[in-house]
Design a protein around this motif. Structure first.
Motif, PDB file in Angstrom:
ATOM      1  N   THR A 110       0.803  -1.217   0.000  1.00  0.00           N
ATOM      2  CA  THR A 110       0.000   0.000   0.000  1.00  0.00           C
ATOM      3  C   THR A 110       0.838   1.269   0.000  1.00  0.00           C
ATOM      4  O   THR A 110       0.744   2.100   0.897  1.00  0.00           O
ATOM      5  N   SER A 111       1.640   1.408  -1.023  1.00  0.00           N
ATOM      6  CA  SER A 111       2.566   2.535  -1.054  1.00  0.00           C
ATOM      7  C   SER A 111       1.874   3.879  -1.173  1.00  0.00           C
ATOM      8  O   SER A 111       0.797   4.001  -1.735  1.00  0.00           O
TER       9      SER A 111
ATOM     10  N   SER B 226      -6.920   6.486  -2.896  1.00  0.00           N
ATOM     11  CA  SER B 226      -6.763   5.065  -2.606  1.00  0.00           C
ATOM     12  C   SER B 226      -7.136   4.167  -3.789  1.00  0.00           C
ATOM     13  O   SER B 226      -8.250   4.212  -4.301  1.00  0.00           O
ATOM     14  N   TRP B 227      -6.194   3.352  -4.158  1.00  0.00           N
ATOM     15  CA  TRP B 227      -6.423   2.414  -5.242  1.00  0.00           C
ATOM     16  C   TRP B 227      -7.528   1.433  -4.849  1.00  0.00           C
ATOM     17  O   TRP B 227      -8.444   1.127  -5.621  1.00  0.00           O
TER      18      TRP B 227
ATOM     19  N   GLY C  93     -18.496  10.385   0.419  1.00  0.00           N
ATOM     20  CA  GLY C  93     -17.095  10.545   0.768  1.00  0.00           C
ATOM     21  C   GLY C  93     -16.431  11.573  -0.104  1.00  0.00           C
ATOM     22  O   GLY C  93     -17.142  12.373  -0.710  1.00  0.00           O
ATOM     23  N   PRO C  94     -15.114  11.648  -0.180  1.00  0.00           N
ATOM     24  CA  PRO C  94     -14.161  10.739   0.467  1.00  0.00           C
ATOM     25  C   PRO C  94     -14.053  10.948   1.977  1.00  0.00           C
ATOM     26  O   PRO C  94     -14.312  12.038   2.476  1.00  0.00           O
ATOM     27  N   LEU C  95     -13.624   9.913   2.662  1.00  0.00           N
ATOM     28  CA  LEU C  95     -13.449   9.924   4.111  1.00  0.00           C
ATOM     29  C   LEU C  95     -12.037   9.441   4.411  1.00  0.00           C
ATOM     30  O   LEU C  95     -11.496   8.620   3.669  1.00  0.00           O
ATOM     31  N   SER C  96     -11.473   9.923   5.486  1.00  0.00           N
ATOM     32  CA  SER C  96     -10.166   9.375   5.842  1.00  0.00           C
ATOM     33  C   SER C  96     -10.391   7.982   6.425  1.00  0.00           C
ATOM     34  O   SER C  96     -11.411   7.724   7.056  1.00  0.00           O
TER      35      SER C  96
ATOM     36  N   ALA D 138     -18.914   0.146   4.642  1.00  0.00           N
ATOM     37  CA  ALA D 138     -17.824   1.090   4.912  1.00  0.00           C
ATOM     38  C   ALA D 138     -16.554   0.689   4.168  1.00  0.00           C
ATOM     39  O   ALA D 138     -16.326  -0.491   3.898  1.00  0.00           O
ATOM     40  N   TYR D 139     -15.747   1.700   3.899  1.00  0.00           N
ATOM     41  CA  TYR D 139     -14.478   1.460   3.211  1.00  0.00           C
ATOM     42  C   TYR D 139     -13.620   0.461   3.978  1.00  0.00           C
ATOM     43  O   TYR D 139     -12.984  -0.398   3.395  1.00  0.00           O
TER      44      TYR D 139
END
Lengths: 359, 359
Positions: free
Chosen positions: B131-132, B193-194, B218-221, B244-245
């Motif tokens: 997750t770079s 985010s991919w 969203g987007p949401l952190s 949820a994400y």
DNA sequence: TTGAAAGCGCTAACAT
DNA sequence: ATGTTAGCGCTTTCAA
């Protein structure tokens, strides 16, 4: 043939030396001990080096100096939230001192810990040993080979840094005492745990000073299941105040009693230990003793680096770092002398301690 | 004088060679390529070596072979429970293949990630990049220098292994659909985010197939605060089903709505993603999509080791590993077409999305 | 199958 | 301040 991309072969100090018209040793000095070389030549060398894309080869340096600039951090279980901050503290402090950390997860296994240590030993300059599963003797054995500092556990003859367990439990008991809880049950950790020993001892001393009675219940395994087991046992002789060996045990305990219709904190107040991530997520949010894990890790590294740099390992008393109580929603005023149990009386409870943990 | 204990100097192949009456090269072969030496002499050498306490020196070997038997595992945040199992999977598989893993925590920082990678690059044989935070271009740059495999993210031209995001969200939606929820809100993750992109895409496709409407919010952190912010926004147009994400967002959402007197799952059913440790600890326990993180890590290492051993990096489609839905207590039958909101009607809600996350 | 010898890339005396 | 020259401990041709 059929080659994928070829990884570029890196230039060495010899290439740089030739291109800059100096001796290889001058190039070496430029990077390993700047100051030992004329600043103008140094600049020129650095410039040439940059153009060539030169990067010093850590392995070659390590072979020549017998220093890898690597330190190992061994933890029993990376999965355990307790180690997050310790790891961060270690990484930061290590980076600052120019070290890279090799994180070793022993997964609570003596065998794994040995093997991993075996692998790591020859390539690191020192070891931060967190909450080891090994015997004091084995630990001292390894400390003979490389500088080491013990974390979360005091090992005789080995520099150690530990949180102030005694003060932590004292604060917990004080807090419960102020809320009118007496007696208080201590949900004990694993028998072999050094930390558990410290905490129980601290609790007994605090008990005297504060005039609050304390009972020990355990040993329990240091996880949610342990807490569940503890709850079962606690039902036999409930107290309105409970201090758990750690947050996981506290969480398990709370869930188990809630399942029996007992309210937290209305019927029982419980305080955890460690202040892990999840402590703030559960319901009710857990009152707990926060250990300064980041500081713990940093202190360990500072000591270790000092040793690596030649300081004599000081086998004196361990470095003790302070803790503090975080008050949240799992503790409140005591309801009375004894907790009211919905099913008390005719209810059957297991009569052996600790209860099996497969509930 | 004041000397601490002296670290023993280790014997080399020369010491062993002399003691065994053979040439150093024979000792070397005995350890680096057994089979290339007569089994009797080999036995003798091993015996002598054991007596002398000989251990092969990894640095010297690395210098000579340009292989360190170290691989780097880079994760953005060791604190994130999602990485536990990945780390374990990587460590296990690496150990099996004879590699030690250098765990690098970039703390969500581009700068840190670069620096750490910089440090690690010259001493490792390959990299598992989880997750770079870096750009595809930077990633490819690094992949030019050392074998690499991307984890949790598909990078073109780089071997990648990812969980089956599409299938995961599909299962979640299917589950909610079967319970009668329609429409369903998706609490989206970070824009960059991919994984979020994949999940949203999968959700839209599934929406068509399953005939369940889906809205994106969203987007949401990707943490608890993000979930809280999402809850605020969701209040504007509540749905009885929520996906949820990730689990942290789900947990934040649940806490926030519970705080408003909304019941889970009585009023809203919510499903998380990842099945982190805490998913089973919160109330209600979270229904979530479990990603096989250990398998993910193991697959990455297998691929990486193959590359190190000379296989051509295959830039084809990413390796996809299967996921599954874990049903727990946060989902239930839909209460009706729309959720009953205690305060609906006259209640004032923020009107900008996403809401600030410092609530 | 084994030995002899030349590096791998860097550091560290010792000289100049 | 810089150059010369040995190694560090192991692997790896090349010969024997």
């Amino acid at each position: 043939m059929a080659s994928g991309q070829r990884r570029r072969i890196s230039p060495t100090i010899y290439d740089v030396a030739q291109a800059a018209g100096v001796a290889p040793s001058t190039v070496s000095r430029t990077f390993s001990r700047p100051g030992r070389v004329n600043s103008e030549t140094a600049d020129r060398i650095r410039k040439v080096a940059a153009e060539l894309g030169y990067r010093t080869n850590p392995m070659a340096r390590a072979l020549a100096t017998t220093h890898s600039s690597l330190i190992a951090l061994v933890v029993p279980d990376i999965t355990n939230p307790v180690y997050f901050e310790i790891i961060n503290g270690v990484q930061d402090e290590a980076a600052e001192a120019g070290y890279t950390v090799l994180l070793v997860d022993s997964r609570e296994s003596d065998k794994r810990e040995r093997e991993a240590l075996e692998r790591a030993l020859p390539i690191v300059d020192g070891i931060v040993l967190g909450t080891s599963r090994m015997s004091d003797a084995s630990i001292r054995m390894i400390a003979k080979q490389k500088p080491m500092v013990a974390l979360n556990r005091a090992v005789r003859e080995i520099p150690s840094v530990v949180p102030d367990n005694a003060r932590g439990v004292r604060r917990a008991l004080e807090h419960l005492g102020e809320l009118g809880h007496d007696p208080v049950t201590y949900l004990a950790g694993p028998e072999a745990s050094w930390a558990d020993g410290m905490r129980w001892r601290g609790l007994r001393e605090a008990s005297l000073e504060l005039s609050v009675h304390v009972r020990r219940l355990g040993p329990l395994s240091p996880n949610v299941a342990g807490g569940v087991a503890g709850a079962k046992a606690w039902m036999l002789a409930p107290t309105s105040g409970v201090i758990a060996y750690n947050d996981l045990v506290a969480i398990g305990f709370i869930r188990a009693v809630q399942g029996r219709g007992i309210g937290v904190p209305s019927d029982v107040s419980v305080v955890g230990y460690d202040n892990i991530f999840a402590a703030d997520l559960v319901s009710p949010a857990l009152t707990t003793v926060a250990t300064p894990r980041r500081a713990l890790g940093a202190a360990a590294v500072r000591n270790l680096v000092a040793q690596i740099k030649g300081a004599h390992p000081r086998g004196g008393p361990p470095v003790v770092v302070p803790v503090k109580l975080v008050e949240r929603a799992s503790t409140a005023e005591a309801p009375g002398a004894a907790v009211r149990l919905p099913h008390s009386g005719g209810h059957t409870v297991p009569d052996i301690l600790p209860a099996p943990e497969n509930a």
